[in-house]
Design an enzyme around this catalytic site. Structure first.
Site, PDB file in Angstrom:
ATOM      1  N   GLU A 182       0.795  -1.234   0.000  1.00  0.00           N
ATOM      2  CA  GLU A 182       0.000   0.000   0.000  1.00  0.00           C
ATOM      3  C   GLU A 182       0.829   1.286   0.000  1.00  0.00           C
ATOM      4  O   GLU A 182       0.637   2.175   0.831  1.00  0.00           O
ATOM      5  CB  GLU A 182      -0.956  -0.021   1.204  1.00  0.00           C
TER       6      GLU A 182
ATOM      7  N   ASN B 297       2.082  -5.018  -3.240  1.00  0.00           N
ATOM      8  CA  ASN B 297       0.693  -5.346  -2.927  1.00  0.00           C
ATOM      9  C   ASN B 297      -0.105  -4.058  -2.703  1.00  0.00           C
ATOM     10  O   ASN B 297       0.339  -3.176  -1.975  1.00  0.00           O
ATOM     11  CB  ASN B 297       0.663  -6.224  -1.658  1.00  0.00           C
TER      12      ASN B 297
ATOM     13  N   HIS C  59     -10.526  -6.073  -1.779  1.00  0.00           N
ATOM     14  CA  HIS C  59     -11.505  -5.984  -0.683  1.00  0.00           C
ATOM     15  C   HIS C  59     -12.738  -5.280  -1.239  1.00  0.00           C
ATOM     16  O   HIS C  59     -12.645  -4.111  -1.665  1.00  0.00           O
ATOM     17  CB  HIS C  59     -10.951  -5.167   0.489  1.00  0.00           C
TER      18      HIS C  59
ATOM     19  N   GLU D 221      -6.222 -10.573  -1.329  1.00  0.00           N
ATOM     20  CA  GLU D 221      -6.951 -10.362  -0.069  1.00  0.00           C
ATOM     21  C   GLU D 221      -8.474 -10.287  -0.290  1.00  0.00           C
ATOM     22  O   GLU D 221      -9.163  -9.503   0.317  1.00  0.00           O
ATOM     23  CB  GLU D 221      -6.461  -9.083   0.634  1.00  0.00           C
TER      24      GLU D 221
ATOM     25  N   ASP E  68     -12.155 -10.340  -0.100  1.00  0.00           N
ATOM     26  CA  ASP E  68     -13.315 -10.573   0.743  1.00  0.00           C
ATOM     27  C   ASP E  68     -14.417  -9.616   0.286  1.00  0.00           C
ATOM     28  O   ASP E  68     -14.144  -8.635  -0.401  1.00  0.00           O
ATOM     29  CB  ASP E  68     -13.016 -10.459   2.250  1.00  0.00           C
TER      30      ASP E  68
HETATM   31  O1  G3I Z   1      -1.844  -8.617  18.836  1.00  0.00           O
HETATM   32  C1  G3I Z   1      -2.592  -7.579  19.499  1.00  0.00           C
HETATM   33  C2  G3I Z   1      -3.076  -8.074  20.830  1.00  0.00           C
HETATM   34  O2  G3I Z   1      -1.942  -8.314  21.674  1.00  0.00           O
HETATM   35  C3  G3I Z   1      -3.980  -7.005  21.466  1.00  0.00           C
HETATM   36  O3  G3I Z   1      -4.514  -7.501  22.688  1.00  0.00           O
HETATM   37  C4  G3I Z   1      -5.115  -6.691  20.501  1.00  0.00           C
HETATM   38  C5  G3I Z   1      -6.069  -5.651  21.050  1.00  0.00           C
HETATM   39  O4  G3I Z   1      -5.552  -4.368  20.775  1.00  0.00           O
HETATM   40  O5  G3I Z   1      -4.557  -6.201  19.264  1.00  0.00           O
HETATM   41  C6  G3I Z   1      -3.794  -7.209  18.632  1.00  0.00           C
HETATM   42  O6  G3I Z   1      -3.290  -6.704  17.433  1.00  0.00           O
HETATM   43  C7  G3I Z   1      -4.294  -6.548  16.421  1.00  0.00           C
HETATM   44  C8  G3I Z   1      -3.921  -7.446  15.234  1.00  0.00           C
HETATM   45  O7  G3I Z   1      -4.822  -7.237  14.137  1.00  0.00           O
HETATM   46  C9  G3I Z   1      -3.939  -8.927  15.600  1.00  0.00           C
HETATM   47  O8  G3I Z   1      -5.241  -9.294  15.964  1.00  0.00           O
HETATM   48  C10 G3I Z   1      -4.268  -5.087  15.995  1.00  0.00           C
HETATM   49  O9  G3I Z   1      -4.782  -4.306  17.050  1.00  0.00           O
HETATM   50  C11 G3I Z   1      -5.149  -4.903  14.763  1.00  0.00           C
HETATM   51  O10 G3I Z   1      -4.966  -3.589  14.245  1.00  0.00           O
HETATM   52  C12 G3I Z   1      -4.716  -5.889  13.657  1.00  0.00           C
HETATM   53  O11 G3I Z   1      -5.597  -5.714  12.555  1.00  0.00           O
HETATM   54  C13 G3I Z   1      -5.102  -6.283  11.330  1.00  0.00           C
HETATM   55  C14 G3I Z   1      -4.844  -5.144  10.321  1.00  0.00           C
HETATM   56  O12 G3I Z   1      -4.486  -5.692   9.055  1.00  0.00           O
HETATM   57  C15 G3I Z   1      -3.711  -4.229  10.767  1.00  0.00           C
HETATM   58  O13 G3I Z   1      -2.506  -4.981  10.824  1.00  0.00           O
HETATM   59  C16 G3I Z   1      -6.194  -7.210  10.796  1.00  0.00           C
HETATM   60  O14 G3I Z   1      -6.321  -8.343  11.659  1.00  0.00           O
HETATM   61  C17 G3I Z   1      -5.823  -7.677   9.398  1.00  0.00           C
HETATM   62  O15 G3I Z   1      -6.903  -8.426   8.814  1.00  0.00           O
HETATM   63  C18 G3I Z   1      -5.547  -6.470   8.486  1.00  0.00           C
HETATM   64  O16 G3I Z   1      -5.153  -6.948   7.251  1.00  0.00           O
HETATM   65  C19 G3I Z   1      -4.811  -5.910   6.287  1.00  0.00           C
HETATM   66  C20 G3I Z   1      -3.634  -6.395   5.464  1.00  0.00           C
HETATM   67  O17 G3I Z   1      -2.554  -6.684   6.327  1.00  0.00           O
HETATM   68  C21 G3I Z   1      -3.252  -5.369   4.398  1.00  0.00           C
HETATM   69  N1  G3I Z   1      -4.413  -5.050   3.542  1.00  0.00           N
HETATM   70  C22 G3I Z   1      -5.578  -4.579   4.298  1.00  0.00           C
HETATM   71  C23 G3I Z   1      -6.001  -5.650   5.328  1.00  0.00           C
HETATM   72  C24 G3I Z   1      -7.231  -5.182   6.083  1.00  0.00           C
HETATM   73  O18 G3I Z   1      -6.930  -4.023   6.807  1.00  0.00           O
END
Ligand code: G3I
Length: 319
Positions: A128, A173, A209, A237, A239
């Protein structure tokens, strides 16, 4: 019944999903992943904040679990992602000196790619990088890498990843590039320029997406346009979210989008894989990210296959 990965193999593509290491031990989850998929993407386990939470301190336990599962099940792994403005630990932004920041970026890429070696076949090296107008991001946290290191961070990252694993396929990506748009045209020029500079970039990932009301026109043409640069392309990705509650009409329209995306990939020889962002509504990022929205994946919260799954099956069968 014939699994998606068997149908995909017959159609000479790979089918995959983002997976969560912690869920692989759940029997229903692990069984579905092992049976249905030929390529796995770590949803979060390979992001910077997960693998290098403190400078020079690497933790690969969860990522290793996904790579080992893939090895045990004859699957490939898409490494997502080496350079992104999100999921950065705070110590990265705290580096004030640009030379030191560049060194930290090189060390991160070199260390992570080297750790996995041939266990990870494909890397989303840069994720991105563009704004909606097709220019390198400059605003807010999204502009971090470009503002601090300049446009060269992209070429440098690909060179560093290639040096660490010359056999890996290296991707850029992006989202919002699935049909003709300023962003898609900006990405085309960026990638064309990288190729002209001899940068080792091998593919472009189209995140895809979408909403169930999306009409996916132009995806095959866009995939083809990038493939004609001599690149692999992949849907990375997929969905298709809907406003809850789900109903038969929304599920049918959702299935159309899944089917169109799969058919678009199959229509383009250089399209190597279709990866969804999650495969069960039980564990999807959508509800947390878009309150009131959900039901975005191919199976419901009990892993029962939805019309979207059947649409992917039919598109793969049609080959
Ligand atoms: O690991 C921590 C955990 O320790 C904590 O308790 C919890 C509550 O704050 O957060 C956890 O981290 C979260 C992580 O997902 C793992 O669950 C982050 O807050 C949360 O922001 C993160 O969201 C991910 C997001 O990317 C940001 O990295 C989503 O699951 C994931 O589906 C999403 O995927 C992205 C791709 O990487 C790039 N393209 C877009 C796509 C959707 O945003």
């Amino acid at each position: 019944a014939v699994s998606l990965r068997q149908l995909a193999a017959a159609a000479d593509v790979s089918v995959g999903s983002a997976v969560r290491a912690v869920r692989l031990d759940e029997p229903d989850y692990g069984h579905w992943v092992g049976e249905q998929l030929s390529t796995l993407t770590a949803e979060n386990e390979l992001k910077w904040d997960q693998v290098e939470p403190a400078q020079g301190q690497f933790t690969f336990t969860n990522a290793d679990k996904i790579v080992q599962f893939a090895l045990d099940h004859g699957q490939m792994v898409r490494g997502h992602t080496l350079v992104w403005h999100s999921a950065l630990p705070s110590w990265v932004g705290a580096i004030g000196d640009n030379t030191q920041l560049e060194a930290a970026l090189e060390n991160h890429i070199t260390s992570v790619v080297s750790h996995f070696g041939t266990g990870v076949d494909v890397w989303d090296v840069v994720n991105e990088p563009l704004d909606d107008n097709g220019y390198l991001r400059t605003s807010g946290t999204e502009g971090f890498w470009n503002n601090r290191l300049g446009a060269a961070y992209i070429a440098n990252s690909f060179h560093w990843a290639h040096a660490a694993n010359p056999s890996a396929r290296l991707y850029l990506n992006e989202y919002g590039i699935e049909s003709d748009s300023a962003k898609a045209r900006g990405l085309y020029e960026l990638v064309k320029g990288l190729l002209a500079q001899g940068v080792p970039i091998h593919g472009v990932g189209f995140q895809t997406h979408k909403l169930e009301t999306t009409r996916l026109s132009g995806l095959a043409d866009t995939l083809r346009r990038f493939a004609d640069l001599g690149l692999d392309v992949a849907i990375t990705e997929l969905d298709v979210r809907m406003l809850l509650p789900a109903d038969a009409d929304k599920l049918a329209r959702q299935a159309s989008v899944y089917g169109w995306a799969t058919a678009a990939c199959l229509a383009v020889p250089r399209c190597v894989s279709v990866t969804t962002w999650g495969f069960t509504d039980r564990y999807s990022w959508i509800p947390a990210a878009y309150p009131g929205w959900g039901a975005a994946t191919m199976t419901d919260a009990s892993y029962v296959e939805k019309p979207a799954y059947v649409a992917v099956q039919q598109a793969l069968l049609a080959g």
